[in-house]
Design a protein around this motif. Sequence first.
Motif, PDB file in Angstrom:
ATOM      1  N   ALA A  28      -5.646 -52.843 -77.589  1.00 55.43           N
ATOM      2  CA  ALA A  28      -4.498 -52.061 -77.131  1.00 55.43           C
ATOM      3  C   ALA A  28      -3.785 -51.399 -78.305  1.00 55.43           C
ATOM      4  O   ALA A  28      -3.402 -50.225 -78.241  1.00 55.43           O
ATOM      5  N   VAL A  29      -3.614 -52.148 -79.390  1.00 58.86           N
ATOM      6  CA  VAL A  29      -2.943 -51.600 -80.569  1.00 58.86           C
ATOM      7  C   VAL A  29      -3.757 -50.453 -81.157  1.00 58.86           C
ATOM      8  O   VAL A  29      -3.208 -49.397 -81.523  1.00 58.86           O
ATOM      9  N   ILE A  30      -5.073 -50.620 -81.254  1.00 56.41           N
ATOM     10  CA  ILE A  30      -5.931 -49.565 -81.805  1.00 56.41           C
ATOM     11  C   ILE A  30      -5.823 -48.295 -80.968  1.00 56.41           C
ATOM     12  O   ILE A  30      -5.704 -47.181 -81.506  1.00 56.41           O
ATOM     13  N   LEU A  31      -5.865 -48.435 -79.661  1.00 61.67           N
ATOM     14  CA  LEU A  31      -5.785 -47.258 -78.792  1.00 61.67           C
ATOM     15  C   LEU A  31      -4.405 -46.605 -78.859  1.00 61.67           C
ATOM     16  O   LEU A  31      -4.282 -45.385 -78.731  1.00 61.67           O
ATOM     17  N   PHE A  32      -3.366 -47.394 -79.084  1.00 57.69           N
ATOM     18  CA  PHE A  32      -2.042 -46.801 -79.283  1.00 57.69           C
ATOM     19  C   PHE A  32      -1.992 -46.035 -80.598  1.00 57.69           C
ATOM     20  O   PHE A  32      -1.441 -44.934 -80.675  1.00 57.69           O
ATOM     21  N   HIS A  33      -2.569 -46.607 -81.632  1.00 52.94           N
ATOM     22  CA  HIS A  33      -2.577 -45.942 -82.930  1.00 52.94           C
ATOM     23  C   HIS A  33      -3.427 -44.684 -82.924  1.00 52.94           C
ATOM     24  O   HIS A  33      -3.292 -43.842 -83.821  1.00 52.94           O
ATOM     25  N   ALA A  34      -4.299 -44.534 -81.955  1.00 55.71           N
ATOM     26  CA  ALA A  34      -5.113 -43.316 -81.820  1.00 55.71           C
ATOM     27  C   ALA A  34      -4.285 -42.250 -81.115  1.00 55.71           C
ATOM     28  O   ALA A  34      -4.579 -41.833 -79.992  1.00 55.71           O
ATOM     29  N   ALA A  35      -3.228 -41.809 -81.788  1.00 60.01           N
ATOM     30  CA  ALA A  35      -2.362 -40.745 -81.274  1.00 60.01           C
ATOM     31  C   ALA A  35      -1.818 -41.060 -79.891  1.00 60.01           C
ATOM     32  O   ALA A  35      -1.696 -40.179 -79.039  1.00 60.01           O
ATOM     33  N   GLY A  36      -1.505 -42.343 -79.651  1.00 57.30           N
ATOM     34  CA  GLY A  36      -0.903 -42.731 -78.380  1.00 57.30           C
ATOM     35  C   GLY A  36      -1.834 -42.657 -77.196  1.00 57.30           C
ATOM     36  O   GLY A  36      -1.392 -42.438 -76.063  1.00 57.30           O
ATOM     37  N   LEU A  37      -3.141 -42.861 -77.420  1.00 59.53           N
ATOM     38  CA  LEU A  37      -4.107 -42.798 -76.324  1.00 59.53           C
ATOM     39  C   LEU A  37      -3.771 -43.816 -75.236  1.00 59.53           C
ATOM     40  O   LEU A  37      -3.963 -43.560 -74.046  1.00 59.53           O
ATOM     41  N   LEU A  38      -3.275 -44.986 -75.640  1.00 61.62           N
ATOM     42  CA  LEU A  38      -2.749 -45.977 -74.702  1.00 61.62           C
ATOM     43  C   LEU A  38      -1.247 -46.052 -74.944  1.00 61.62           C
ATOM     44  O   LEU A  38      -0.804 -46.658 -75.913  1.00 61.62           O
ATOM     45  N   PRO A  39      -0.428 -45.430 -74.099  1.00 65.27           N
ATOM     46  CA  PRO A  39       0.997 -45.218 -74.408  1.00 65.27           C
ATOM     47  C   PRO A  39       1.768 -46.472 -74.794  1.00 65.27           C
ATOM     48  O   PRO A  39       2.585 -46.450 -75.706  1.00 65.27           O
ATOM     49  N   GLY A  40       1.520 -47.587 -74.085  1.00 71.42           N
ATOM     50  CA  GLY A  40       2.252 -48.815 -74.383  1.00 71.42           C
ATOM     51  C   GLY A  40       1.430 -49.817 -75.163  1.00 71.42           C
ATOM     52  O   GLY A  40       1.767 -51.016 -75.174  1.00 71.42           O
ATOM     53  N   GLY A  41       0.398 -49.343 -75.844  1.00 74.15           N
ATOM     54  CA  GLY A  41      -0.479 -50.264 -76.574  1.00 74.15           C
ATOM     55  C   GLY A  41       0.204 -51.025 -77.681  1.00 74.15           C
ATOM     56  O   GLY A  41      -0.284 -52.078 -78.120  1.00 74.15           O
ATOM     57  N   PHE A  42       1.371 -50.512 -78.143  1.00 73.25           N
ATOM     58  CA  PHE A  42       2.100 -51.229 -79.196  1.00 73.25           C
ATOM     59  C   PHE A  42       2.570 -52.602 -78.727  1.00 73.25           C
ATOM     60  O   PHE A  42       2.903 -53.464 -79.540  1.00 73.25           O
ATOM     61  N   PHE A  43       2.593 -52.824 -77.408  1.00 75.47           N
ATOM     62  CA  PHE A  43       2.963 -54.147 -76.897  1.00 75.47           C
ATOM     63  C   PHE A  43       1.890 -55.193 -77.191  1.00 75.47           C
ATOM     64  O   PHE A  43       2.115 -56.390 -76.954  1.00 75.47           O
ATOM     65  N   GLY A  44       0.736 -54.770 -77.684  1.00 78.86           N
ATOM     66  CA  GLY A  44      -0.269 -55.737 -78.104  1.00 78.86           C
ATOM     67  C   GLY A  44       0.273 -56.677 -79.162  1.00 78.86           C
ATOM     68  O   GLY A  44      -0.127 -57.848 -79.230  1.00 78.86           O
ATOM     69  N   VAL A  45       1.189 -56.177 -80.006  1.00 76.43           N
ATOM     70  CA  VAL A  45       1.809 -57.028 -81.023  1.00 76.43           C
ATOM     71  C   VAL A  45       2.645 -58.119 -80.364  1.00 76.43           C
ATOM     72  O   VAL A  45       2.669 -59.268 -80.822  1.00 76.43           O
ATOM     73  N   ASP A  46       3.342 -57.788 -79.267  1.00 74.02           N
ATOM     74  CA  ASP A  46       4.121 -58.793 -78.543  1.00 74.02           C
ATOM     75  C   ASP A  46       3.213 -59.908 -78.023  1.00 74.02           C
ATOM     76  O   ASP A  46       3.576 -61.089 -78.040  1.00 74.02           O
ATOM     77  N   VAL A  47       2.016 -59.520 -77.567  1.00 75.32           N
ATOM     78  CA  VAL A  47       1.039 -60.511 -77.109  1.00 75.32           C
ATOM     79  C   VAL A  47       0.654 -61.438 -78.255  1.00 75.32           C
ATOM     80  O   VAL A  47       0.586 -62.669 -78.088  1.00 75.32           O
TER      81      VAL A  47
END
Length: 680
Positions: A28-47
Amino acid sequence: MTASVAPSEQKGRLRGDIQALRAIAVLAVILFHAAGLLPGGFFGVDVFFVISGYVIALSIARERSRTGTFRIGRFFTRRIMRLTPALGVMLITTSLASVMLGALGASEPGAKTGMAASLLGANMHLATQGGYFDSQLELNHLLHTWSLSVEEQFYLLFPGIIWFASKRPTWRSTTLVLVGAGSVLSFALAAALTTIETLGPLSAAEVTRVSFFAMPTRAWQFGAGVLLALSPRISSAIAGRGMATLGWLGLTASFLFITDAGSYLVFWSIIPTLATCLLVANPPSRASAVLHSPRLVDLGDLSYSWYLWHWPVMVFARATFGIESALLLAVVGLATLPLARLSYRHVESRFRSPGKASARPAMRLSAAFLAVNALVLVAVGATVERSVTGAVVSAWAASAPHTADTCEQTRLGKGVRGCRLGEGPTRVLLLGDSNAGHYSEAVVLMAAAIGARVEIVSQGGCPMLVLDSFDGDAEQEHCREAAEAVDRWLTESPPDLLVVAHTQSYVAGGRKQVTNGELTGAAAYEAALDRLAAVVTPAGTRLVIAHATPKFTEGGVPSDGAHACSRLRLALRAESCTRTQPDDEAHERRRLAFEAETRVAERWGAATFDPFPELCDRGFCPEFRGGIWLYSDGAHLTSAASRSLRDALLEVVARDGPVLARQPTAVAQGDQLTMRIDIG
């Protein structure tokens, strides 16, 4: 008597479903870092935070059940051996690679972040630089280390709670009470910081950054994992049919639908935090079958190393190869898996074995890591300072400081300091803010052509006009004081030719604002220009108003193509680093200031100088043309671009005939009349 052990504590190795959940989080984090491909992927850190609290608590509970005590030294040793080697190898390797592959504008921020990460403080260092979602941090190849520092800081705090609780027979209950109370306070602090507007000298944006990055405002997520691990009652209460499904729905909704436009709200974090707790607490079921996929479990084993390496490689790909496509960046991030596997096998696994976790080697390893990393970062900084290749030096040389920035500061009048350059009976004055300063080479060369000497009075961020200016909510009183001193000086000693220039930002509705009595914005700016013209033109001064140059950014944020490029890319093909913008869009951003300046010029018979025809071509304004960089940042010209404007400025000045010298004026005793300088 030892405390009872929850079923999940009885295994001697990590649960496969937890490892699989880690794999999902890093993906999820990787896809978020890919120009926001997964909009809320930064929540992977919360996991990750919830899982870390859960796993650490289980580890301590197992040791307590097996030995009847908790050895805090052994805990720290295991954490050092678990985290430090892989982190150290990544920091040292990527710091060296960043010299050629990292973004030029991120060299210094990256080195400082690496040093902070070595000292477990990357999160708080980054909180002073900008928000996690701010574009200026996107090229920092060590931005992702903030979460590692948060985790390490928690590991410094949590053992103290366990040590205190372990002195009591009811250590588990004491720990639950302390962690529960601490988690409530942590969440309350985070909620307060994300809702208040200011906190002392900190603005709302700065307070929000602290809430996002700080360990005390993240501790409640670790605490949720700890409470889940140490309380069978809590685990039993949220384990049951349908709970795993609810967990999946919460996690999916977080990743897909909760976006963050730069204002982190802790309330949204409740959803992925609770969803992770639901998935961790539930036994294997049809809903959680995916978490028992051998492939996901394998990826979970690699999650720490994968997280370490994916972001630097993605940043280097952007800076060196110009990759901006979200899909291509995702491919790059996923393609770092072999690198993660190498790190896991040859670094991470080699040091994490409990049998090797003795305190003395761990301390030596940690000290060596800090020393080597510090030396590497110092070497990188020195290399960056000197540049790397002749090609890079020549490509970037156009960004040398302007004459106005480097010449001797002389007392020109009472309260007025600036530069006095060249020789000649005719006196030319360049006046304004930093947007006047970046015209300095053009003005000095033009003055030399007409046999004149030059005085330069430019002050960054300050309009040299009698009005009130503001940067955000802060009134810039020093700017008005400087402008009033210049006004008195011009009344007493008007020049033969006055070139005045200012940024468009004062009237563009950004952070910088101006007022003039009851007037604001463009009206205030125009009235102040009128006042200046009324002072100098009746005295015979020829006035030239220089319009603003094309801007690639507002607010002076350095985001031009050169800053976003690596040295390797600049050396191989500098043109690939450039950007262009339509000239009509660039003109629209300066339109209000342009129209005000034009009206003042028409009223007072002054000339105007427009750099657009010289800097733009065929409907577009580029950053790079004819082998030179035109911009040193997104808002200011390079000295080379300024020199290229000499002929156009000379044509404007000569249009109404030669500039004639006025009668010599007295010069304050002790001032230097001339100063030669070679700017060719």
